[in-house]
Structure formats: structure tokens, C-alpha cells
Design a protein around this motif. Structure first.
Motif, PDB file in Angstrom:
ATOM      1  N   SER A 204     126.181  52.327  28.143  1.00  0.00           N
ATOM      2  CA  SER A 204     127.039  51.462  27.346  1.00  0.00           C
ATOM      3  C   SER A 204     126.960  50.025  27.832  1.00  0.00           C
ATOM      4  O   SER A 204     126.914  49.080  27.038  1.00  0.00           O
ATOM      5  CB  SER A 204     128.488  51.959  27.395  1.00  0.00           C
ATOM      6  OG  SER A 204     129.359  51.032  26.786  1.00  0.00           O
ATOM      7  N   GLU A 205     126.934  49.824  29.146  1.00  0.00           N
ATOM      8  CA  GLU A 205     126.847  48.479  29.699  1.00  0.00           C
ATOM      9  C   GLU A 205     125.532  47.807  29.325  1.00  0.00           C
ATOM     10  O   GLU A 205     125.495  46.618  29.005  1.00  0.00           O
ATOM     11  CB  GLU A 205     126.980  48.527  31.234  1.00  0.00           C
ATOM     12  CG  GLU A 205     128.387  48.747  31.724  1.00  0.00           C
ATOM     13  CD  GLU A 205     129.287  47.553  31.464  1.00  0.00           C
ATOM     14  OE1 GLU A 205     128.853  46.417  31.724  1.00  0.00           O
ATOM     15  OE2 GLU A 205     130.407  47.758  30.967  1.00  0.00           O
ATOM     16  N   LEU A 206     124.456  48.555  29.360  1.00  0.00           N
ATOM     17  CA  LEU A 206     123.146  47.978  29.079  1.00  0.00           C
ATOM     18  C   LEU A 206     122.903  47.796  27.581  1.00  0.00           C
ATOM     19  O   LEU A 206     122.406  46.756  27.152  1.00  0.00           O
ATOM     20  CB  LEU A 206     122.041  48.839  29.679  1.00  0.00           C
ATOM     21  CG  LEU A 206     121.934  48.875  31.204  1.00  0.00           C
ATOM     22  CD1 LEU A 206     120.805  49.807  31.629  1.00  0.00           C
ATOM     23  CD2 LEU A 206     121.701  47.481  31.774  1.00  0.00           C
ATOM     24  N   PHE A 207     123.218  48.809  26.812  1.00  0.00           N
ATOM     25  CA  PHE A 207     122.830  48.814  25.401  1.00  0.00           C
ATOM     26  C   PHE A 207     123.999  48.614  24.444  1.00  0.00           C
ATOM     27  O   PHE A 207     123.786  48.447  23.243  1.00  0.00           O
ATOM     28  CB  PHE A 207     122.112  50.126  25.070  1.00  0.00           C
ATOM     29  CG  PHE A 207     120.982  50.442  26.009  1.00  0.00           C
ATOM     30  CD1 PHE A 207     119.871  49.621  26.062  1.00  0.00           C
ATOM     31  CD2 PHE A 207     121.038  51.528  26.859  1.00  0.00           C
ATOM     32  CE1 PHE A 207     118.828  49.876  26.935  1.00  0.00           C
ATOM     33  CE2 PHE A 207     120.002  51.806  27.739  1.00  0.00           C
ATOM     34  CZ  PHE A 207     118.895  50.976  27.775  1.00  0.00           C
ATOM     35  N   GLY A 208     125.237  48.633  24.961  1.00  0.00           N
ATOM     36  CA  GLY A 208     126.404  48.494  24.106  1.00  0.00           C
ATOM     37  C   GLY A 208     126.810  49.812  23.482  1.00  0.00           C
ATOM     38  O   GLY A 208     126.127  50.839  23.619  1.00  0.00           O
ATOM     39  N   HIS A 209     127.932  49.809  22.789  1.00  0.00           N
ATOM     40  CA  HIS A 209     128.376  51.029  22.092  1.00  0.00           C
ATOM     41  C   HIS A 209     129.133  50.656  20.828  1.00  0.00           C
ATOM     42  O   HIS A 209     129.650  49.541  20.689  1.00  0.00           O
ATOM     43  CB  HIS A 209     129.234  51.917  22.999  1.00  0.00           C
ATOM     44  CG  HIS A 209     130.529  51.281  23.428  1.00  0.00           C
ATOM     45  ND1 HIS A 209     130.744  50.836  24.703  1.00  0.00           N
ATOM     46  CD2 HIS A 209     131.679  51.026  22.748  1.00  0.00           C
ATOM     47  CE1 HIS A 209     131.955  50.324  24.802  1.00  0.00           C
ATOM     48  NE2 HIS A 209     132.557  50.423  23.628  1.00  0.00           N
TER      49      HIS A 209
END
Length: 468
Positions: A204-209
Motif C-alpha cells: 500500500s505504501e509503495l503502490f497506493g490503495h
């Protein structure tokens, strides 16, 4: 076929040695030691390559290269300099120079570069970068010269860089320098410590959600990749990234596209990736805890940072730099005596530049006189030794409780991180007791041998180091 070179060098002995070496390679060499003579020779002759020092008898050789490259765009230029700082290396790179050699240089390597340059066609008209002020790296030692040269070679491209080095050597500073001085400097620089993110949140931190992707996802979140679009994404402590996140990272690097957690749409991203680790990734690959294909994707241009013990000549200028920095942090202005600087240069600094910085800040705060002398340094070193020499007297729970608040362990993964830190000395002690025998070490610890082998791989502990 004879090649013609112009050598602009004000040190007669260096000029003589370079000239002789070039003439052995069938070069005809014209020599001068002033900018005015350089311009006069360039006006009437065509050269296959020019080699020039930076500081000449009548001025700065780099500052005046603009008109040279304009008038002779196809002539490759090799810059030599005894001003061995990152600023000089960057200025050399900004001219579009074919190569930059800090002094002292390897003569054979210089001649090879001159031959390659003479046989090539130089590129002109590159846009100059503004190096700005406050360049983050300090040091004139040969190991740092190697680092500077590697940095300059990646400023005008988007090749992925993997920065290797012990904790405290300045890996993030190198990443910032590459971004700040490179072609993406107008874009964002986004740094993320992958070791500090809980395993369940790293994707989630890297790619978002997307909203509703998981419990607690009450709104859409833009990840680090999107935040860094058209800029640089710095992935620190990449060796601590969990396997499932490694897979998604590899896919993103291969495709140039990401998908938010819980999302269906793929998003094109334009980022430069710089990764860093203080771990040896090759044993982790062998143990299966780090993907080999991801390693090769990241390890396009490796930059190895030297530990401070391998660049002791840089300790004094670093210490003085940190005293100046301390004033900006509101600490008293201090001077460092030469004897005190020599004492600092003899210390091991196992925490590298970070440890030295913290020590100098502490010295600025606690010194009783404006000049920091050997007595002050010795007192602070002894104090640090006492603090580090913790005696385990059966009250280990109190020691751990006192250590945890300042350990910097991440929320959400505190248990596993603290356990990993405490396991390392325990496993190393068992291996040293058993001469590296894993079966006997497992028996001593009271755990399964396979469990021990798995944890040794994850902690990057080589049992062979303890073989008797």
C-alpha cells in the motif's frame, strides 16, 4: 594513424609524463599552461582530444570551457584536477567532458581514455545543470573520488542505481546527490525506508490503495511510486523487503506500470529508481530470501560506499564540517585543534559518518572551551565507551527496556524487528562456541537445525566466519 592532442597543464612534471605516455601511443602533443595559450592553439589547430587541468596559471579551466565546446563541439575533453571534491566532479560532468580524472590518477587508464576519446565523436550542446549549493558529500580521499566519478556517470541518464555500504556511510546522501544534480532535479525526490514499513502495509505504501481495499482503507491512498512520478524514488534498506512485495516491485520495474491495492486500473509511472542496502544480497539470494531477478534489475549501476575507516583522511574535514553544521542547529560555535582532529582520525568509527556527526554535535554542546582539544575528545570517547560497555548482570529485561525507546524500531512490526536485533548476537555467540557447526549450535540454542539455518539466511549471518 597519428592523433593530435592538446594538453593544458601547469604542472611541468605531470605534463611531461602525460606527454611521453601519449607520444608512445602515436599522439602528437601540443602543451601549454595558460587559458590564453589554450585558446590561441585551438584557434589555429584541430585536435582529436584535449586534456586540461582545472586550476591554471591564469584562471579556472572549467569556467572557460563553454566557449571551447561551442567552437569545437566534436572535440572530446578530458578534465584533470587536484581539486578533488564532488563539486569539481559535477562541474566537470556539466561541461559534457568525455572523462574526469582526479589527481593522482592511473596513467595507463588516462591514456586509454585519451585513445578512446580521440577515436570517438564528442557530443556537444548538452544542457548544463545547476549544481546548486550545499552539496551533500564531503571527502577528497581516493575511495570518495571513485564514488564521485560513479555519480557523475549516472547524472544524465535514468539507469537504476544500487547503493551498497554499511549503515551510516551516507547512502541516502548519494541518492539525493544523484537526484539533485541530475536531469530529474525539477521532479520530486521521494525516499522510503522499506525496513520501517509493516509487512502488511508495504505494498500500500509503495503502490497506493483504493478505498475499501482492506479494513481501515477509508479513502484512496496515493503510493510512493505515484508521488515520485517524473522524479526519483529512493528505496532504502531494500534487502529487508518481504518476498511478496519484491514480486510486485519487480513487476512494476519491468512494466513501468503499477496497480493500487484493490484497484483494477494499471497506472503508467515515470520514475528513476535508486535502491540501497547495508546487507550482502548474494547470500540472501542463495537462501531464497531475496529474488535474484530483482537483484539484477536493481544492480544496473552499483555504487559501493566506503566505510569511514577506509577514508581516514576525510575524518578531519568531516569533523570540521559537522561543527559548522552544529552552529546552524543552534549549538555553540567551536574550533577543533589539530591534535584533537588527529585523535579523531585514529578512532574506528564503527557507525561511520553518522556516528562521527553525532559525536561532533555532542562535542559542540559539551565542550567547556571554544576550542575542542584532545582532553575534550578523550573525555567524550571514554564516556561513549562506558555507555557502550553494558554489563549484563542478570537484569537483562531492564537493559532491553532501557534500549527500546531509542532503538528506532518501526511501529507495527516492533516484535519482529526487536527479535531480529536480539537474535543476531545470540546466534553469533552460539556459532562461535561451536566453531560454526550449525547442528551443535542449534542444540546449544535448543531450536531445530532447519529453523536456525533459515534465520541465519534471513539475518545474513555466514556460519563460515566462525569455523575453527
Amino acid at each position: 594513424m597519428a592523433r593530435r592532442a592538446l594538453l593544458v597543464e601547469d604542472d611541468a612534471s605531470i605534463a611531461m609524463v602525460i606527454t611521453a605516455a601519449l607520444e608512445d601511443e602515436a599522439f602528437t602533443v601540443d602543451r601549454c599552461d595558460r587559458i590564453t595559450d589554450r585558446d590561441r592553439l585551438l584557434a589555429v589547430n584541430d585536435y582529436d582530444v584535449m586534456l586540461t587541468d582545472v586550476i591554471l596559471l591564469d584562471g579556472d579551466g572549467i569556467e572557460t570551457l563553454g566557449k571551447v565546446t561551442t567552437a569545437h563541439p566534436a572535440m572530446p575533453i578530458i578534465i584533470l584536477s587536484a581539486q578533488n571534491t564532488l563539486d569539481t566532479a559535477v562541474r566537470a560532468s556539466d561541461t559534457g567532458a568525455f572523462e574526469y580524472f582526479p589527481k593522482p590518477f592511473d596513467l595507463d587508464e588516462l591514456v586509454r581514455a585519451a585513445c578512446q576519446a580521440a577515436d570517438s565523436h564528442g557530443d556537444a550542446g548538452e544542457e548544463e545543470a545547476d549544481p546548486g549549493e550545499g552539496l551533500p558529500l564531503i571527502g577528497r580521499s581516493q575511495p570518495m573520488q571513485d564514488v564521485y566519478r560513479m555519480i557523475t556517470r549516472v547524472l544524465r541518464n535514468d539507469l537504476t542505481v544500487l547503493i551498497l555500504g554499511e549503515s551510516g556511510t551516507g547512502k541516502e546522501l548519494v541518492a539525493e546527490a544523484i537526484h539533485q544534480l541530475g536531469s530529474r532535479r525539477s521532479g520530486p525526490f521521494v525516499a522510503v525506508n522499506t525496513a520501517a514499513i509493516p509487512r502488511e502495509l508495504i505494498e500500500s505504501e509503495l503502490f497506493g490503495h483504493e478505498k475499501g481495499a482492506f479494513t481501515g482503507a477509508t479513502s484512496r491512498n496515493i503510493g510512493k511510486f505515484e508521488q515520485a512520478n517524473e522524479g526519483t524514488l529512493f528505496l532504502d534498506e531494500i534487502g529487508d523487503m518481504p518476498p511478496e512485495a519484491q514480486t510486485r516491485l519487480l513487476r512494476a520495474l519491468q512494466s513501468g506500470r503499477i496497480r493500487r491495492v484493490g484497484g483494477e486500473q494499471e497506472i503508467a509511472i515515470d520514475v528513476r529508481i535508486i535502491a540501497a542496502t547495508n546487507r550482502n544480497l548474494e547470500p540472501m539470494i542463495a537462501a531464497g530470501s531475496f529474488r535474484e531477478d530483482l537483484f539484477y534489475r536493481l544492480n544496473v549501476v552499483p555504487i559501493q560506499l566506503p566505510p569511514l575507516r577506509d577514508r581516514t583522511g576525510d575524518i578531519e574535514p568531516l569533523a570540521r564540517h559537522f561543527l559548522r553544521r552544529a552552529v546552524k542547529e543552534g549549538l555553540p560555535q567551536r574550533r577543533l585543534s589539530k591534535a584533537a582532529a588527529d585523535m579523531l582520525s585514529r578512532q574506528p568509527w564503527r557507525g561511520n559518518v553518522r556516528e562521527l556527526r553525532n559525536f561532533m554535535f555532542r562535542a559542540a554542546l559539551l565542550a567547556r572551551e571554544e576550542e575542542i582539544d584532545t582532553g575534550t575528545i578523550e573525555t567524550l570517547l571514554n564516556s561513549a565507551s562506558v555507555e557502550n560497555a553494558v554489563t549484563i548482570d542478570g537484569n537483562i529485561d531492564a537493559l532491553v527496556a532501557a534500549w527500546l525507546p531509542g532503538a528506532g524500531l518501526p511501529d507495527g512490526d516492533l516484535y519482529h524487528r526487536a527479535l531480529a536485533v536480539l537474535e543476531r548476537p545470540l546466534f553469533e555467540y552460539a556459532l562461535s562456541r561451536t566453531g560454526g557447526n550449525q547442528l551443535r549450535a542449534a542444540q546449544l540454542l535448543g531450536i531445530n537445525r532447519n529453523t536456525l539455518r533459515k534465520r541465519l539466511g534471513e539475518l545474513d549471518i555466514d556460519p563460515e566466519r566462525f569455523s575453527s
